[in-house]
Design a protein around this motif. Structure first.
Motif, PDB file in Angstrom:
ATOM      1  N   LYS A 143     -17.398 102.113  21.957  1.00 18.49           N
ATOM      2  CA  LYS A 143     -16.343 101.343  22.613  1.00 18.49           C
ATOM      3  C   LYS A 143     -15.604 100.461  21.615  1.00 18.49           C
ATOM      4  N   GLU A 144     -14.296 100.452  21.733  1.00 21.91           N
ATOM      5  CA  GLU A 144     -13.464  99.684  20.802  1.00 21.91           C
ATOM      6  C   GLU A 144     -13.628  98.182  21.035  1.00 21.91           C
ATOM      7  N   PRO A 145     -13.926  97.403  19.997  1.00 26.58           N
ATOM      8  CA  PRO A 145     -13.984  95.949  20.145  1.00 26.58           C
ATOM      9  C   PRO A 145     -12.595  95.409  20.511  1.00 26.58           C
ATOM     10  N   PRO A 146     -12.491  94.334  21.290  1.00 23.13           N
ATOM     11  CA  PRO A 146     -13.577  93.526  21.858  1.00 23.13           C
ATOM     12  C   PRO A 146     -14.172  94.090  23.147  1.00 23.13           C
ATOM     13  N   GLY A 147     -13.794  95.284  23.540  1.00 27.86           N
ATOM     14  CA  GLY A 147     -14.426  95.906  24.698  1.00 27.86           C
ATOM     15  C   GLY A 147     -13.681  95.761  25.991  1.00 27.86           C
ATOM     16  N   ASN A 148     -12.347  95.611  25.925  1.00 28.59           N
ATOM     17  CA  ASN A 148     -11.569  95.447  27.150  1.00 28.59           C
ATOM     18  C   ASN A 148     -11.339  96.770  27.880  1.00 28.59           C
ATOM     19  N   PHE A 149     -11.348  97.867  27.134  1.00 27.08           N
ATOM     20  CA  PHE A 149     -11.048  99.172  27.728  1.00 27.08           C
ATOM     21  C   PHE A 149     -12.115 100.188  27.325  1.00 27.08           C
ATOM     22  N   PRO A 150     -12.421 101.149  28.219  1.00 23.51           N
ATOM     23  CA  PRO A 150     -13.414 102.184  27.883  1.00 23.51           C
ATOM     24  C   PRO A 150     -12.796 103.270  26.992  1.00 23.51           C
ATOM     25  N   GLN A 151     -12.667 102.954  25.730  1.00 21.13           N
ATOM     26  CA  GLN A 151     -12.078 103.878  24.774  1.00 21.13           C
ATOM     27  C   GLN A 151     -12.599 103.560  23.380  1.00 21.13           C
ATOM     28  N   THR A 152     -12.470 104.531  22.472  1.00 19.92           N
ATOM     29  CA  THR A 152     -12.884 104.322  21.092  1.00 19.92           C
ATOM     30  C   THR A 152     -11.747 103.673  20.305  1.00 19.92           C
ATOM     31  N   PRO A 153     -12.035 103.184  19.093  1.00 16.85           N
ATOM     32  CA  PRO A 153     -10.938 102.786  18.213  1.00 16.85           C
ATOM     33  C   PRO A 153     -10.051 103.986  17.877  1.00 16.85           C
ATOM     34  N   GLN A 154      -8.888 103.718  17.359  1.00 15.95           N
ATOM     35  CA  GLN A 154      -7.981 104.790  16.964  1.00 15.95           C
ATOM     36  C   GLN A 154      -8.524 105.513  15.735  1.00 15.95           C
ATOM     37  N   VAL A 155      -8.341 106.832  15.700  1.00 16.79           N
ATOM     38  CA  VAL A 155      -8.775 107.585  14.524  1.00 16.79           C
ATOM     39  C   VAL A 155      -7.878 107.220  13.343  1.00 16.79           C
ATOM     40  N   GLU A 156      -8.393 107.402  12.151  1.00 19.97           N
ATOM     41  CA  GLU A 156      -7.626 107.094  10.944  1.00 19.97           C
ATOM     42  C   GLU A 156      -6.345 107.934  10.907  1.00 19.97           C
ATOM     43  N   ILE A 157      -5.288 107.358  10.325  1.00 25.90           N
ATOM     44  CA  ILE A 157      -4.015 108.057  10.248  1.00 25.90           C
ATOM     45  C   ILE A 157      -4.146 109.361   9.476  1.00 25.90           C
TER      46      ILE A 157
END
Length: 260
Positions: A143-157
């Protein structure tokens, strides 16, 4: 189309206008064409997935789960491997997508060979495992910090599929899908393994009598079929969403059966 026109007419609407709007929305502008091809890309992959397995006499209902597992591994490579140039990072992420789906397909083939478990049943069950596995990851460990949404961080460009048509979302995944069609043809009709795959699909006993190995061919066919579906998940993540979240596929895996 004729039945649809009758239904639209009975609703008191103009069928001709409805179909004009349908064409305009799908092909009426550069952006419309781009969006149509964006939706077409994962369907090519999942269609190939079902078709290849069917050529080997296997009914792969698991493209949806294989798609999710391909998207998962592509996301892992896209997020956690850093500092690589795009010409190394992107191929690694694409390969990860293929391997993720391939291994999920391979598992169903192994269960069939080892225990005689119907691939129709096991692939359907594995779909649910894959979908809930993704749900667990995006609400927990990835889960992407700070954890507001159920999603991962963005993949690298450097792991994102480049756009290939300016002003649209159309990405390199379409080219990969077209290459996959060529591979599908070449593998089945120009290689020894592809010939054996087709023979096993037509008659496993005749294939065995001719010295072929139906079990090995089934494993290979389901790995490649799963890999195709995994590329669908990869293209959706790396080309469109750039991150993983719950239910990122609107049933592309099941629609691929109709495409095939």
């Amino acid at each position: 189309l004729l039945v649809g026109a009758v239904v639209i007419f009975l609703m008191g609407l103009d069928p001709l206008k409805a179909y004009q709007n349908l064409l305009k929305g799908s092909l009426g502008s550069v952006n419309a064409i781009g969006e149509t091809l964006v939706k077409c890309t994962p369907l090519i992959f999942t269609g190939l997935s079902f078709a290849l397995a069917k050529r080997c006499g296997l009914v792969n209902i698991g493209a949806e789960g294989q798609l999710y597992m391909g998207g998962f591994l592509a996301t892992v490579v896209g997020i956690y491997i850093k500092g690589l140039p795009i010409y190394i990072h992107l191929p690694l992420a694409i390969a990860a997508g293929f391997i993720g789906g391939g291994l999920w397909g391979l598992l169903a083939a192994w269960l069939k060979i080892k225990f005689g478990a119907s691939e129709v049943i096991t692939t359907i069950m594995l779909n649910y495992i894959a979908i809930h596995w993704i749900s667990y990851l995006v609400t927990g460990p990835m889960k992407e910090p700070p954890g507001n949404f159920p999603q991962t961080p963005q993949v690298e460009i450097t792991a994102q599929l480049p756009r290939i048509l300016e002003g649209t979302r159309l990405h390199l995944g379409l080219i990969i899908a077209l290459l996959a069609i060529l591979f599908f043809y070449y593998f089945l009709w120009k290689t020894t393994a592809g010939y054996e795959t087709r023979v096993v699909g037509e008659n496993p006993e005749a294939a065995r009598y001719a010295g072929m190995n139906p079990a090995r061919n089934s494993l290979l066919a389901m790995f490649i079929a799963g890999g195709f579906a995994g590329l669908a998940g990869m293209s959706e993540i790396l080309g469109i969403q750039q991150r993983m979240f719950q239910n990122f596929s609107p049933n592309y895996g099941f629609d691929g059966i109709a495409v095939a």
